[in-house]
Design a protein around this motif. Structure first.
Motif, PDB file in Angstrom:
ATOM      1  N   ALA A 262       0.851  -1.186   0.000  1.00  0.00           N
ATOM      2  CA  ALA A 262       0.000   0.000   0.000  1.00  0.00           C
ATOM      3  C   ALA A 262       0.890   1.240   0.000  1.00  0.00           C
ATOM      4  CB  ALA A 262      -0.906  -0.008   1.234  1.00  0.00           C
ATOM      5  N   PRO A 263       0.355   2.395  -0.350  1.00  0.00           N
ATOM      6  CA  PRO A 263       1.149   3.622  -0.231  1.00  0.00           C
ATOM      7  C   PRO A 263       1.596   3.837   1.217  1.00  0.00           C
ATOM      8  CG  PRO A 263      -0.844   4.029  -1.516  1.00  0.00           C
ATOM      9  CD  PRO A 263      -0.992   2.664  -0.899  1.00  0.00           C
ATOM     10  N   ALA A 264       2.833   4.252   1.408  1.00  0.00           N
ATOM     11  CA  ALA A 264       3.310   4.552   2.760  1.00  0.00           C
ATOM     12  C   ALA A 264       2.415   5.622   3.372  1.00  0.00           C
ATOM     13  CB  ALA A 264       4.751   5.047   2.707  1.00  0.00           C
ATOM     14  N   GLY A 265       2.121   5.461   4.650  1.00  0.00           N
ATOM     15  CA  GLY A 265       1.229   6.394   5.317  1.00  0.00           C
ATOM     16  C   GLY A 265      -0.195   5.892   5.417  1.00  0.00           C
ATOM     17  N   THR A 266      -0.477   4.739   4.813  1.00  0.00           N
ATOM     18  CA  THR A 266      -1.799   4.126   4.965  1.00  0.00           C
ATOM     19  C   THR A 266      -2.007   3.779   6.438  1.00  0.00           C
ATOM     20  OG1 THR A 266      -1.710   3.201   2.727  1.00  0.00           O
ATOM     21  CG2 THR A 266      -3.262   2.199   4.263  1.00  0.00           C
ATOM     22  N   PRO A 267      -3.151   4.111   7.015  1.00  0.00           N
ATOM     23  CA  PRO A 267      -3.372   3.863   8.456  1.00  0.00           C
ATOM     24  C   PRO A 267      -3.098   2.420   8.854  1.00  0.00           C
ATOM     25  CG  PRO A 267      -5.133   5.207   7.570  1.00  0.00           C
ATOM     26  CD  PRO A 267      -4.313   4.762   6.385  1.00  0.00           C
ATOM     27  N   ALA A 268      -2.460   2.233   9.992  1.00  0.00           N
ATOM     28  CA  ALA A 268      -2.074   0.900  10.450  1.00  0.00           C
ATOM     29  C   ALA A 268      -3.267  -0.057  10.573  1.00  0.00           C
ATOM     30  CB  ALA A 268      -1.338   1.009  11.789  1.00  0.00           C
ATOM     31  N   PRO A 269      -4.431   0.386  11.083  1.00  0.00           N
ATOM     32  CA  PRO A 269      -5.564  -0.558  11.153  1.00  0.00           C
ATOM     33  C   PRO A 269      -6.015  -1.042   9.773  1.00  0.00           C
ATOM     34  CG  PRO A 269      -5.933   1.330  12.593  1.00  0.00           C
ATOM     35  CD  PRO A 269      -4.748   1.665  11.744  1.00  0.00           C
ATOM     36  N   VAL A 270      -5.902  -0.179   8.770  1.00  0.00           N
ATOM     37  CA  VAL A 270      -6.275  -0.562   7.401  1.00  0.00           C
ATOM     38  C   VAL A 270      -5.278  -1.586   6.865  1.00  0.00           C
ATOM     39  CG1 VAL A 270      -6.508   0.271   5.024  1.00  0.00           C
ATOM     40  CG2 VAL A 270      -7.460   1.607   6.922  1.00  0.00           C
ATOM     41  N   VAL A 271      -3.985  -1.340   7.089  1.00  0.00           N
ATOM     42  CA  VAL A 271      -2.955  -2.284   6.654  1.00  0.00           C
ATOM     43  C   VAL A 271      -3.171  -3.641   7.325  1.00  0.00           C
ATOM     44  CG1 VAL A 271      -0.474  -2.789   6.688  1.00  0.00           C
ATOM     45  CG2 VAL A 271      -1.263  -0.475   6.173  1.00  0.00           C
ATOM     46  N   ALA A 272      -3.466  -3.619   8.611  1.00  0.00           N
ATOM     47  CA  ALA A 272      -3.692  -4.869   9.346  1.00  0.00           C
ATOM     48  C   ALA A 272      -4.898  -5.621   8.789  1.00  0.00           C
ATOM     49  CB  ALA A 272      -3.887  -4.574  10.832  1.00  0.00           C
ATOM     50  N   ARG A 273      -5.954  -4.880   8.439  1.00  0.00           N
ATOM     51  CA  ARG A 273      -7.143  -5.544   7.882  1.00  0.00           C
ATOM     52  C   ARG A 273      -6.837  -6.154   6.520  1.00  0.00           C
ATOM     53  NH1 ARG A 273     -10.063  -8.643   6.808  1.00  0.00           N
ATOM     54  NH2 ARG A 273     -12.324  -8.604   6.447  1.00  0.00           N
ATOM     55  N   LEU A 274      -6.061  -5.447   5.707  1.00  0.00           N
ATOM     56  CA  LEU A 274      -5.685  -5.972   4.394  1.00  0.00           C
ATOM     57  C   LEU A 274      -4.799  -7.208   4.540  1.00  0.00           C
ATOM     58  CD1 LEU A 274      -4.950  -2.571   2.627  1.00  0.00           C
ATOM     59  CD2 LEU A 274      -6.796  -4.169   2.024  1.00  0.00           C
ATOM     60  N   GLN A 275      -3.878  -7.173   5.493  1.00  0.00           N
ATOM     61  CA  GLN A 275      -3.011  -8.334   5.709  1.00  0.00           C
ATOM     62  C   GLN A 275      -3.826  -9.549   6.103  1.00  0.00           C
ATOM     63  OE1 GLN A 275      -2.146 -10.085   8.695  1.00  0.00           O
ATOM     64  NE2 GLN A 275      -0.690 -11.385   7.563  1.00  0.00           N
ATOM     65  N   ARG A 276      -4.829  -9.348   6.956  1.00  0.00           N
ATOM     66  CA  ARG A 276      -5.683 -10.467   7.362  1.00  0.00           C
ATOM     67  C   ARG A 276      -6.478 -11.000   6.180  1.00  0.00           C
ATOM     68  NH1 ARG A 276      -6.767  -6.988  11.698  1.00  0.00           N
ATOM     69  NH2 ARG A 276      -8.913  -6.621  10.977  1.00  0.00           N
ATOM     70  N   ALA A 277      -6.868 -10.110   5.271  1.00  0.00           N
ATOM     71  CA  ALA A 277      -7.627 -10.533   4.093  1.00  0.00           C
ATOM     72  C   ALA A 277      -6.773 -11.377   3.156  1.00  0.00           C
ATOM     73  CB  ALA A 277      -8.177  -9.315   3.357  1.00  0.00           C
ATOM     74  N   VAL A 278      -5.509 -10.991   2.993  1.00  0.00           N
ATOM     75  CA  VAL A 278      -4.607 -11.794   2.161  1.00  0.00           C
ATOM     76  C   VAL A 278      -4.401 -13.166   2.790  1.00  0.00           C
ATOM     77  CG1 VAL A 278      -2.286 -11.994   1.196  1.00  0.00           C
ATOM     78  CG2 VAL A 278      -3.425  -9.769   1.226  1.00  0.00           C
ATOM     79  N   ALA A 279      -4.140 -13.189   4.091  1.00  0.00           N
ATOM     80  CA  ALA A 279      -3.930 -14.461   4.779  1.00  0.00           C
ATOM     81  C   ALA A 279      -5.171 -15.348   4.667  1.00  0.00           C
ATOM     82  CB  ALA A 279      -3.579 -14.210   6.248  1.00  0.00           C
ATOM     83  N   ALA A 280      -6.348 -14.743   4.810  1.00  0.00           N
ATOM     84  CA  ALA A 280      -7.586 -15.522   4.717  1.00  0.00           C
ATOM     85  C   ALA A 280      -7.767 -16.078   3.308  1.00  0.00           C
ATOM     86  CB  ALA A 280      -8.780 -14.643   5.095  1.00  0.00           C
ATOM     87  N   ALA A 281      -7.445 -15.268   2.296  1.00  0.00           N
ATOM     88  CA  ALA A 281      -7.574 -15.724   0.911  1.00  0.00           C
ATOM     89  C   ALA A 281      -6.629 -16.889   0.625  1.00  0.00           C
ATOM     90  CB  ALA A 281      -7.296 -14.565  -0.046  1.00  0.00           C
ATOM     91  N   ILE A 282      -5.359 -16.748   1.043  1.00  0.00           N
ATOM     92  CA  ILE A 282      -4.371 -17.803   0.790  1.00  0.00           C
ATOM     93  C   ILE A 282      -4.738 -19.085   1.536  1.00  0.00           C
ATOM     94  CG2 ILE A 282      -1.945 -18.466   1.092  1.00  0.00           C
ATOM     95  CD1 ILE A 282      -2.391 -16.448  -1.125  1.00  0.00           C
ATOM     96  N   ALA A 283      -5.448 -18.943   2.658  1.00  0.00           N
ATOM     97  CA  ALA A 283      -5.863 -20.122   3.433  1.00  0.00           C
ATOM     98  C   ALA A 283      -7.030 -20.861   2.782  1.00  0.00           C
ATOM     99  CB  ALA A 283      -6.232 -19.711   4.856  1.00  0.00           C
ATOM    100  N   MET A 284      -7.719 -20.224   1.820  1.00  0.00           N
ATOM    101  CA  MET A 284      -8.823 -20.892   1.123  1.00  0.00           C
ATOM    102  C   MET A 284      -8.245 -21.941   0.177  1.00  0.00           C
ATOM    103  SD  MET A 284     -11.111 -17.540   0.131  1.00  0.00           S
ATOM    104  CE  MET A 284     -11.584 -16.336   1.390  1.00  0.00           C
ATOM    105  N   PRO A 285      -8.611 -23.208   0.320  1.00  0.00           N
ATOM    106  CA  PRO A 285      -8.028 -24.270  -0.508  1.00  0.00           C
ATOM    107  C   PRO A 285      -8.128 -23.999  -2.004  1.00  0.00           C
ATOM    108  CG  PRO A 285      -9.278 -25.230   1.288  1.00  0.00           C
ATOM    109  CD  PRO A 285      -9.551 -23.760   1.327  1.00  0.00           C
ATOM    110  N   GLU A 286      -9.270 -23.487  -2.468  1.00  0.00           N
ATOM    111  CA  GLU A 286      -9.418 -23.260  -3.906  1.00  0.00           C
ATOM    112  C   GLU A 286      -8.492 -22.161  -4.401  1.00  0.00           C
ATOM    113  OE1 GLU A 286     -12.934 -21.002  -1.989  1.00  0.00           O
ATOM    114  OE2 GLU A 286     -11.559 -22.651  -1.532  1.00  0.00           O
ATOM    115  N   VAL A 287      -8.273 -21.123  -3.563  1.00  0.00           N
ATOM    116  CA  VAL A 287      -7.356 -20.043  -3.942  1.00  0.00           C
ATOM    117  C   VAL A 287      -5.930 -20.567  -3.986  1.00  0.00           C
ATOM    118  CG1 VAL A 287      -6.351 -17.842  -3.201  1.00  0.00           C
ATOM    119  CG2 VAL A 287      -8.838 -18.172  -3.125  1.00  0.00           C
TER     120      VAL A 287
END
Length: 330
Positions: A262-287
């Motif tokens: 993300a662009p530097a300066g993106t709020p930390a809670p937003v970055v954390a939510r995006l990171q969790r979304a990536v982890a959740a997606a990669i954990a999906m067997p079909e993905v």
């Protein structure tokens, strides 16, 4: 109640007040995301990177409850797409499908690069892809040692593919040539498909490339031969392929990484939510299975881990670029 008791109570209330205000503010703040997110891919549509980004976007959309829309912005050695994210609002709604090229080699290659690595906030790793060597069936070699011997006996007579000076394939080819003592001539191709055609017809004799589903498919079909994987271990996507080290060529370990930034300066809670979304997606067997089918290996990470990978790859490729004396202009 004594005056001392009253003083202590007022003190405790004054300490608790900021937390109460913060809690009310958090409750009133809109949740993220509330609208579609754009994932910028700095590569043309249809390649393994683009396909992987679209698979990930589908998984992230399901976790976030909002569409993640892939936007291809190729050009300028990934600079066009990368700059689109640098210049975007720092709100988490415009992300970069980051790569080795954008954040680890370009800063060493280009004197006039219009962005810095510090312009980005790492979010998560998405996938890794080891480099490989594939050869044409016109070359009478069954393994890396036989190919190196064949090439050394024909200095300057063999051709290999590249996407141009300073690209990942070009840098990896330079590592291989330097380590094996091979002398060969580069030919520039605009994309994996024409390069694969050239390899299968014998127009080029070998192809340094990032592993992909297309390469593995052509190998299994007997149209080309992949003879070595440049990683510490065999690729899960093609476990039958031996590594360089297994064949007596040590020190040739390199892979491409792909992630979200993300662009530097993106709020930390937003970055954390995006990171969790990536982890959740990669954990999906079909993905995971669909990404693995591209030849890449799906793998999420913490933001700190991706930052470390960027730094490690920067040192690796920066050293290669420095030894080769490559300095380019956009």
């Amino acid at each position: 109640m004594t005056s001392d008791d009253m003083s202590r109570r007022l003190a405790l209330l004054s300490l608790a007040a900021p937390f109460a205000v913060a809690t009310r503010a958090e409750a009133q703040a809109p949740s993220f995301p509330t609208r579609p997110i754009t994932l910028v891919v700095a590569f043309p549509a249809g390649g393994s990177s683009d396909v992987t980004a679209r698979i990930l976007a589908d998984g992230m959309s399901r976790d976030l409850g909002q569409p993640v829309v892939v936007e291809n912005r190729p050009g300028g050695a990934t600079v066009v797409g990368t700059m689109a994210v640098v210049q975007a609002p720092k709100d988490g709604y415009t992300l970069l499908f980051a790569s080795t090229s954008a954040l680890t080699t370009n800063p060493h290659l280009y004197q006039n690069l219009p962005y810095k690595v510090s312009d980005f906030q790492p979010v998560s790793l998405v996938a890794v892809a080891p480099w490989i060597i594939a050869i044409s069936l016109t070359v009478p070699a069954r393994n890396l040692r036989e190919f190196v011997d064949y090439a050394r006996q024909r200095p300057g007579q063999l051709n290999y593919h590249t996407y141009g000076p300073g690209t990942g394939a070009d840098l990896f080819a330079s590592m291989v040539l330097a380590s094996t003592g091979i002398r060969a001539e580069p030919i520039v191709y605009r994309g994996e498909a024409p390069a694969l055609t050239a390899l299968s017809t014998g127009e080029i004799q070998f192809m340094p490339a990032s592993i992909s589903g297309a390469l593995i498919e052509q190998h299994k079909a007997g149209r080309i031969r992949i003879i070595a994987v440049a990683d510490a271990a065999r690729s899960p996507a093609a476990p039958d392929l031996p590594t360089f080290a297994e064949q007596g060529f040590t020190g040739l370990e390199a892979n491409s990484w792909f992630g979200i930034a993300a662009p530097a300066g993106t709020p930390a809670p937003v970055v954390a939510r995006l990171q969790r979304a990536v982890a959740a997606a990669i954990a999906m067997p079909e993905v995971r299975n669909r990404i693995d089918a591209t030849g890449f290996t799906a793998q999420s990470s913490s933001t700190e881990e991706l930052a470390r990978i960027i730094d490690e790859h920067s040192r690796l490729w920066g050293g290669v670029i420095s030894r080769l004396g490559i300095r380019l202009q956009l």
